[in-house]
Design an enzyme around this catalytic site. Structure first.
Site, PDB file in Angstrom:
ATOM      1  N   HIS A   1      -5.647   3.704  -1.875  1.00  0.00           N
ATOM      2  CA  HIS A   1      -6.955   4.071  -1.321  1.00  0.00           C
ATOM      3  C   HIS A   1      -7.263   5.490  -1.756  1.00  0.00           C
ATOM      4  O   HIS A   1      -6.641   6.439  -1.293  1.00  0.00           O
ATOM      5  CB  HIS A   1      -6.884   3.970   0.211  1.00  0.00           C
TER       6      HIS A   1
ATOM      7  N   ASN B   1       0.855  -1.190   0.000  1.00  0.00           N
ATOM      8  CA  ASN B   1       0.000   0.000   0.000  1.00  0.00           C
ATOM      9  C   ASN B   1       0.895   1.245   0.000  1.00  0.00           C
ATOM     10  O   ASN B   1       1.666   1.468   0.932  1.00  0.00           O
ATOM     11  CB  ASN B   1      -0.900  -0.047   1.248  1.00  0.00           C
TER      12      ASN B   1
ATOM     13  N   ARG C   1      -9.362   8.098  -1.093  1.00  0.00           N
ATOM     14  CA  ARG C   1     -10.334   8.480  -0.060  1.00  0.00           C
ATOM     15  C   ARG C   1     -11.233   9.594  -0.558  1.00  0.00           C
ATOM     16  O   ARG C   1     -10.851  10.371  -1.427  1.00  0.00           O
ATOM     17  CB  ARG C   1      -9.606   8.940   1.202  1.00  0.00           C
TER      18      ARG C   1
ATOM     19  N   GLU D   1      -8.709   0.490  -3.012  1.00  0.00           N
ATOM     20  CA  GLU D   1      -9.571   0.547  -1.828  1.00  0.00           C
ATOM     21  C   GLU D   1     -10.513   1.720  -1.985  1.00  0.00           C
ATOM     22  O   GLU D   1     -10.096   2.809  -2.378  1.00  0.00           O
ATOM     23  CB  GLU D   1      -8.737   0.730  -0.565  1.00  0.00           C
TER      24      GLU D   1
ATOM     25  N   GLU E   1     -11.105  -9.249   2.951  1.00  0.00           N
ATOM     26  CA  GLU E   1      -9.844  -8.895   3.604  1.00  0.00           C
ATOM     27  C   GLU E   1     -10.132  -8.777   5.098  1.00  0.00           C
ATOM     28  O   GLU E   1     -10.973  -7.975   5.514  1.00  0.00           O
ATOM     29  CB  GLU E   1      -9.279  -7.587   3.049  1.00  0.00           C
TER      30      GLU E   1
ATOM     31  N   HIS F   1       0.900   6.232   1.762  1.00  0.00           N
ATOM     32  CA  HIS F   1       1.591   7.188   2.627  1.00  0.00           C
ATOM     33  C   HIS F   1       2.747   7.906   1.939  1.00  0.00           C
ATOM     34  O   HIS F   1       3.253   8.896   2.465  1.00  0.00           O
ATOM     35  CB  HIS F   1       1.982   6.519   3.944  1.00  0.00           C
TER      36      HIS F   1
ATOM     37  N   THR G   1      -8.262   3.486   8.587  1.00  0.00           N
ATOM     38  CA  THR G   1      -9.482   2.695   8.515  1.00  0.00           C
ATOM     39  C   THR G   1      -9.657   1.907   9.805  1.00  0.00           C
ATOM     40  O   THR G   1      -9.037   0.872  10.003  1.00  0.00           O
ATOM     41  CB  THR G   1      -9.423   1.746   7.306  1.00  0.00           C
TER      42      THR G   1
ATOM     43  N   ARG H   1      -7.006  12.535   0.881  1.00  0.00           N
ATOM     44  CA  ARG H   1      -5.828  12.825   1.696  1.00  0.00           C
ATOM     45  C   ARG H   1      -4.649  11.910   1.360  1.00  0.00           C
ATOM     46  O   ARG H   1      -3.524  12.182   1.727  1.00  0.00           O
ATOM     47  CB  ARG H   1      -6.184  12.777   3.177  1.00  0.00           C
TER      48      ARG H   1
ATOM     49  N   HIS I   1      -3.639  -4.579   7.871  1.00  0.00           N
ATOM     50  CA  HIS I   1      -3.754  -3.389   8.731  1.00  0.00           C
ATOM     51  C   HIS I   1      -2.871  -3.541   9.965  1.00  0.00           C
ATOM     52  O   HIS I   1      -3.039  -4.464  10.738  1.00  0.00           O
ATOM     53  CB  HIS I   1      -5.188  -3.100   9.185  1.00  0.00           C
TER      54      HIS I   1
HETATM   55  N1  PXP Z   1      -5.875  -3.194   4.086  1.00  0.00           N
HETATM   56  C1  PXP Z   1      -6.821  -2.228   4.060  1.00  0.00           C
HETATM   57  C2  PXP Z   1      -8.183  -2.578   3.563  1.00  0.00           C
HETATM   58  C3  PXP Z   1      -6.525  -0.910   4.450  1.00  0.00           C
HETATM   59  O1  PXP Z   1      -7.475   0.032   4.412  1.00  0.00           O
HETATM   60  C4  PXP Z   1      -5.198  -0.613   4.847  1.00  0.00           C
HETATM   61  C5  PXP Z   1      -4.814   0.780   5.190  1.00  0.00           C
HETATM   62  O2  PXP Z   1      -5.606   1.301   6.167  1.00  0.00           O
HETATM   63  C6  PXP Z   1      -4.253  -1.638   4.871  1.00  0.00           C
HETATM   64  C7  PXP Z   1      -4.624  -2.924   4.472  1.00  0.00           C
HETATM   65  C8  PXP Z   1      -2.838  -1.395   5.255  1.00  0.00           C
HETATM   66  O3  PXP Z   1      -2.734  -1.032   6.589  1.00  0.00           O
HETATM   67  P1  PXP Z   1      -1.356  -0.470   7.112  1.00  0.00           P
HETATM   68  O4  PXP Z   1      -1.111   0.812   6.402  1.00  0.00           O
HETATM   69  O5  PXP Z   1      -1.590  -0.307   8.577  1.00  0.00           O
HETATM   70  O6  PXP Z   1      -0.306  -1.493   6.791  1.00  0.00           O
END
Ligand code: PXP
Length: 247
Positions: free
Chosen positions: A46, A10, A48, A73, A154, A13, A104, A52, A197
């Site tokens: 994602h 992901n 959003r 996402e 997920e 960030h 999330t 952001r 997550h």
């Molecule tokens: N899976 C989903 C559905 C998410 O929304 C997120 C980010 O919030 C993640 C995985 C990845 O989480 P993290 O950034 O904490 O690794």
């Protein structure tokens, strides 16, 4: 059940840091290319409602930067569904979104939102996306996901990660049991279980060892660690730990 656990990286960030200054740097598309070279199996983004993280203009640039499948996402809204129908990602993961939350928090209540989510799942399926529902590892949520016709769920590992931070594996064990049971339940129903997550180098092993899981999606920790050791090394080390847990 495949032995190899896929790693979806992901890259949201990278965009968060970019957006803090308003310029083009650092570019999430460049992160997608590095992730591909480091052995990621997919790119998760994602879009959003408040933009952001990544923005609409990033969608095509991220797709062009690597050949990896994209997991978009998205909130269960008309705006996001229309964007996904036009973008046609490999996968679309429906997540809960509240403007005030920092990330999330908690899974989607698919049982409570059945009527809102059902037409969106149908439209995304028709657009050729593999629909995934981001849910708590809970039997009712999995049963409803099956009714909704989602090929993937997920499982939210946020609670597991929180417990781990408080007291390591011992504290997280009950949630690990819930995750393993949910993954097995999903498989029995013909649904492919993913998880994610809050996963880190420290806590990823026991989750990666759940044989029913097909994919982990990891972002924040990988990007934070990239500040210290670089994005390539961060992803490779996560991959190594996942493989070690599966071996
Ligand atoms: N899976 C989903 C559905 C998410 O929304 C997120 C980010 O919030 C993640 C995985 C990845 O989480 P993290 O950034 O904490 O690794």
């Amino acid at each position: 059940m495949s032995a190899r656990l896929r790693l979806g990286v992901n890259i949201d960030h990278v965009a968060t840091i970019r957006n803090a200054r308003g310029g083009p740097h650092p570019d999430p598309a460049r992160a997608a290319a590095i992730a591909a070279a480091a052995g990621a199996d997919g790119i998760t983004i994602h879009l959003r409602e408040d933009r952001r993280h990544i923005r609409d203009g990033d969608l095509d640039a991220i797709r062009a930067a690597s050949a990896l499948p994209i997991n978009l996402e998205m909130a269960a809204t008309e705006e996001m569904t229309a964007i996904a129908e036009a973008y046609r990602p490999h996968a679309a993961c429906i997540v809960p979104e509240r403007r005030e939350e920092r990330t999330t928090e908690g899974g989607l209540n698919v049982a409570g939102l059945h009527n809102q989510i059902a037409p969106i799942v149908r439209r995304l399926n028709e657009a050729g996306a593999r629909v995934s529902l981001f849910i708590e590892p809970d039997p009712v949520q999995i049963a409803v996901s099956e009714v909704l016709g989602a090929p993937v769920v997920e499982l939210h590992t946020g609670r597991y990660a929180e417990l781990w931070a408080e007291g390591g594996l011992e504290a997280a064990q009950p949630e690990l049991v819930r995750l393993a049971a949910a993954a097995a339940d999903a498989r029995r129903r013909g649904i492919e279980p993913h998880a994610g997550h809050g996963l880190t180098f420290e806590n990823v092993g026991p989750v990666a060892a759940i044989a029913e899981l097909a994919e982990l999606n990891i972002g924040h920790f990988l990007m934070g660690e990239a500040i210290f050791i670089g994005l390539d090394a961060s992803i490779r080390e996560m991959r190594r730990r996942m493989d070690e847990a599966r071996a």
